[in-house]
Motif scaffolding. Structure first.
Motif, short mmCIF file in Angstrom:
data_model
loop_
_atom_site.label_atom_id
_atom_site.label_comp_id
_atom_site.label_asym_id
_atom_site.label_seq_id
_atom_site.Cartn_x
_atom_site.Cartn_y
_atom_site.Cartn_z
N THR A 1 6.31 -34.28 -96.58
CA THR A 1 6.59 -32.98 -95.96
C THR A 1 7.91 -32.37 -96.42
OG1 THR A 1 7.57 -34.12 -94.04
CG2 THR A 1 5.23 -33.48 -93.91
N GLU A 2 8.96 -33.17 -96.51
CA GLU A 2 10.29 -32.64 -96.85
C GLU A 2 10.43 -32.37 -98.34
OE1 GLU A 2 13.36 -35.19 -95.27
OE2 GLU A 2 12.38 -35.31 -93.31
N LYS A 3 9.94 -33.27 -99.15
CA LYS A 3 10.08 -33.11 -100.61
C LYS A 3 9.08 -32.10 -101.16
CE LYS A 3 11.14 -34.21 -104.94
NZ LYS A 3 12.46 -33.91 -105.54
N PHE A 4 7.84 -32.16 -100.68
CA PHE A 4 6.77 -31.35 -101.28
C PHE A 4 6.22 -30.26 -100.38
CE2 PHE A 4 6.50 -35.56 -103.43
CZ PHE A 4 6.78 -35.13 -104.73
N GLY A 5 6.59 -30.24 -99.11
CA GLY A 5 6.08 -29.21 -98.21
C GLY A 5 4.59 -29.31 -97.93
N ILE A 6 4.05 -30.50 -97.99
CA ILE A 6 2.62 -30.73 -97.81
C ILE A 6 2.30 -30.86 -96.32
CG2 ILE A 6 0.78 -32.44 -98.18
CD1 ILE A 6 2.29 -33.06 -100.90
N GLN A 7 1.22 -30.21 -95.90
CA GLN A 7 0.79 -30.27 -94.49
C GLN A 7 -0.60 -30.88 -94.32
OE1 GLN A 7 2.87 -29.62 -91.99
NE2 GLN A 7 4.43 -29.16 -93.52
N LYS A 8 -1.35 -31.00 -95.41
CA LYS A 8 -2.68 -31.60 -95.35
C LYS A 8 -2.82 -32.64 -96.45
CE LYS A 8 -5.20 -29.74 -92.02
NZ LYS A 8 -5.83 -30.58 -90.97
N ILE A 9 -3.43 -33.76 -96.12
CA ILE A 9 -3.67 -34.82 -97.10
C ILE A 9 -5.17 -35.04 -97.21
CG2 ILE A 9 -3.33 -37.26 -97.63
CD1 ILE A 9 -0.64 -37.09 -96.21
N ALA A 10 -5.70 -34.89 -98.41
CA ALA A 10 -7.14 -35.04 -98.62
C ALA A 10 -7.60 -36.48 -98.41
CB ALA A 10 -7.52 -34.57 -100.02
N LEU A 11 -6.75 -37.44 -98.80
CA LEU A 11 -7.14 -38.85 -98.75
C LEU A 11 -5.90 -39.74 -98.74
CD1 LEU A 11 -9.24 -41.24 -99.17
CD2 LEU A 11 -8.95 -40.85 -101.63
N VAL A 12 -5.94 -40.77 -97.89
CA VAL A 12 -4.99 -41.88 -98.02
C VAL A 12 -5.82 -43.12 -98.32
CG1 VAL A 12 -3.10 -43.20 -97.02
CG2 VAL A 12 -3.46 -40.82 -96.31
N VAL A 13 -5.49 -43.78 -99.42
CA VAL A 13 -6.28 -44.91 -99.90
C VAL A 13 -5.34 -46.08 -100.19
CG1 VAL A 13 -6.20 -44.02 -102.28
CG2 VAL A 13 -7.97 -45.66 -101.66
N PRO A 71 -3.15 -37.86 -87.20
CA PRO A 71 -4.60 -37.60 -87.22
C PRO A 71 -4.98 -36.17 -87.61
CG PRO A 71 -3.77 -37.83 -84.96
CD PRO A 71 -2.67 -38.26 -85.87
N ASP A 72 -4.12 -35.20 -87.35
CA ASP A 72 -4.45 -33.82 -87.69
C ASP A 72 -4.11 -33.45 -89.13
OD1 ASP A 72 -5.47 -33.16 -85.13
OD2 ASP A 72 -3.42 -32.95 -84.38
N MET A 73 -3.43 -34.35 -89.81
CA MET A 73 -2.97 -34.08 -91.18
C MET A 73 -3.88 -34.74 -92.22
SD MET A 73 0.78 -34.98 -92.70
CE MET A 73 1.42 -34.23 -94.21
N VAL A 74 -4.40 -35.91 -91.86
CA VAL A 74 -5.15 -36.74 -92.82
C VAL A 74 -6.65 -36.48 -92.69
CG1 VAL A 74 -5.64 -39.09 -93.56
CG2 VAL A 74 -3.34 -38.50 -92.74
N GLU A 75 -7.26 -36.02 -93.79
CA GLU A 75 -8.68 -35.67 -93.76
C GLU A 75 -9.60 -36.86 -94.02
OE1 GLU A 75 -8.63 -32.52 -96.66
OE2 GLU A 75 -8.30 -30.99 -95.13
N LYS A 107 -2.27 -24.19 -103.08
CA LYS A 107 -2.58 -24.33 -101.65
C LYS A 107 -2.00 -25.63 -101.06
CE LYS A 107 -6.96 -21.76 -101.58
NZ LYS A 107 -8.43 -21.89 -101.29
N LYS A 108 -1.56 -26.52 -101.93
CA LYS A 108 -1.03 -27.83 -101.52
C LYS A 108 -2.06 -28.63 -100.71
CE LYS A 108 3.83 -26.46 -101.64
NZ LYS A 108 5.14 -26.51 -100.98
N ASP A 109 -3.32 -28.53 -101.17
CA ASP A 109 -4.39 -29.23 -100.45
C ASP A 109 -5.14 -30.24 -101.33
OD1 ASP A 109 -5.81 -27.54 -102.12
OD2 ASP A 109 -7.01 -26.61 -100.53
N ASN A 110 -4.54 -30.59 -102.47
CA ASN A 110 -5.18 -31.55 -103.38
C ASN A 110 -4.41 -32.87 -103.42
OD1 ASN A 110 -2.93 -30.54 -104.79
ND2 ASN A 110 -3.90 -30.82 -106.80
N VAL A 111 -3.95 -33.29 -102.25
CA VAL A 111 -3.02 -34.42 -102.17
C VAL A 111 -3.72 -35.72 -101.81
CG1 VAL A 111 -0.96 -35.29 -100.99
CG2 VAL A 111 -1.20 -32.82 -101.47
#
Length: 338
Positions: free
Chosen positions: A113-125, A142-146, A35-39
């Protein structure tokens, strides 16, 4: 090679300068799920490279590579990503252009986005300047970072923090009598005085008063100053340091075409759940500054690290501080925080 390179090509920086053949060095831990949602994105701090972030990554920790796909992008100027020390003319040494936090995060967004095709980020730390990048991610996307979890870092460089960084810059420039035309003559040996200046800010009065440096194997204050501060700073390239100092001094999540310098609006625009962790005795990224920021972020919690380790409460050295940060991240990432 223990890390990978993402070629950015010719990029136009926020300053308007085009940096040719730019690149971002990064390392990943774990696997991207279907799902590419564990980022999790975990940017590096001033002077650090990806290996310095690894203390917070591991099995059964919040940043567990068996559960998450963790991307650690290296700050431009740190010697691995495009930097004064690794770019050919006309961008080498003193000719390296000014890079902003906004630039760094925009390039990291391209990687994600370009390398991995990720659209949602669970956390930026991130710690320190890594923390500023976490705030910038939240404001820029803001719409990408949870979730964001900056520790020992603010959403901008507040005036006193600017002065601290300026003192480090002055200690280095003094080696060439403040003559900007001689910057290319600087060597790593000139970094000795920078380490001495930073020593007074990196740790708290209580840390020094209780002589906790003895627990690290140093017999005296002088041994600590030379053995840790001087030695670690003399491993850095002075031109890289000047580049990163400029980035740090000019950090502000609103200093860009999106927010036009309106800091409060930038903070209010962050939609992510935010766990903001100042060091309770941090002398230059203060709890008070974070307090102001947390009040304006809609879904923010201020969660101070009660520690006498000052700014270095977030450096991964003291086990109690490490556990506090890890436990806080586990709570932030728990399913019921969605």
């Amino acid at each position: 090679m223990t890390y990978e390179i993402f070629d950015l090509g010719n990029v136009t920086l926020q300053s308007g300068v085009m940096l040719q053949s730019a690149f971002l060095a990064y390392k990943t831990y774990g696997r991207l799920n279907e799902k590419k949602d564990n980022v999790i994105v975990y940017p590096t701090a001033f002077g650090d490279q990806h290996v310095q972030n690894e203390w917070l990554i591991g099995k059964d920790m919040a940043l567990d590579p068996e559960k998450y796909f963790i991307i650690v992008p290296n700050l431009l100027g740190n010697g691995l990503s495009s930097s004064p020390s690794n770019m050919p003319p006309p961008f080498d040494k003193a000719n390296f252009p000014q890079i902003t936090i906004y630039d760094n995060v925009a390039f990291q967004y391209r990687l994600v986005t370009e390398k991995f095709g990720i659209q949602k980020i669970a956390l930026v730390v991130g710690w320190s300047m890594g923390g500023i990048q976490a705030f910038q991610w939240g404001a820029s996307y803001p719409d990408m970072v949870e979730r964001i979890a900056p520790f020992c870092g603010g959403a901008k460089t507040w005036p006193q923090t600017y002065v601290v960084l300026d003192g480090m810059k002055a200690a280095l420039m003094a080696a060439i009598t403040f003559d900007a035309s001689k910057i290319n003559q600087l060597t790593s040996a000139d970094m000795r005085s920078v380490g001495r200046v930073y020593a007074g800010w990196g740790l708290s009065q209580a840390y020094y008063g209780e002589e906790l440096y003895r627990d690290l194997g140093f017999d005296s204050l002088e041994d600590f100053a030379t053995g840790l501060w001087e030695t670690s700073f003399m491993k850095m390239d002075p031109h890289n340091v000047l580049a990163m100092l400029w980035t740090g001094q000019n950090a502000d999540i609103s200093a860009n075409p999106v927010y036009h310098g309106d800091f409060d609006v930038a903070l209010k625009s962050i939609k992510a759940l935010a766990c903001i962790m100042p060091g309770s005795t941090d002398l230059f990224c203060t709890t008070e500054d974070n307090q102001y920021e947390a009040k304006l972020i809609p879904h923010a919690v201020l969660n101070p690290i009660e520690s006498i380790w000052g700014h270095f409460a977030g450096r991964g050295i003291n086990s109690d501080d490490n556990k506090f940060i890890d436990d806080s991240l586990k709570r932030l990432l728990a399913p019921n925080t969605n």
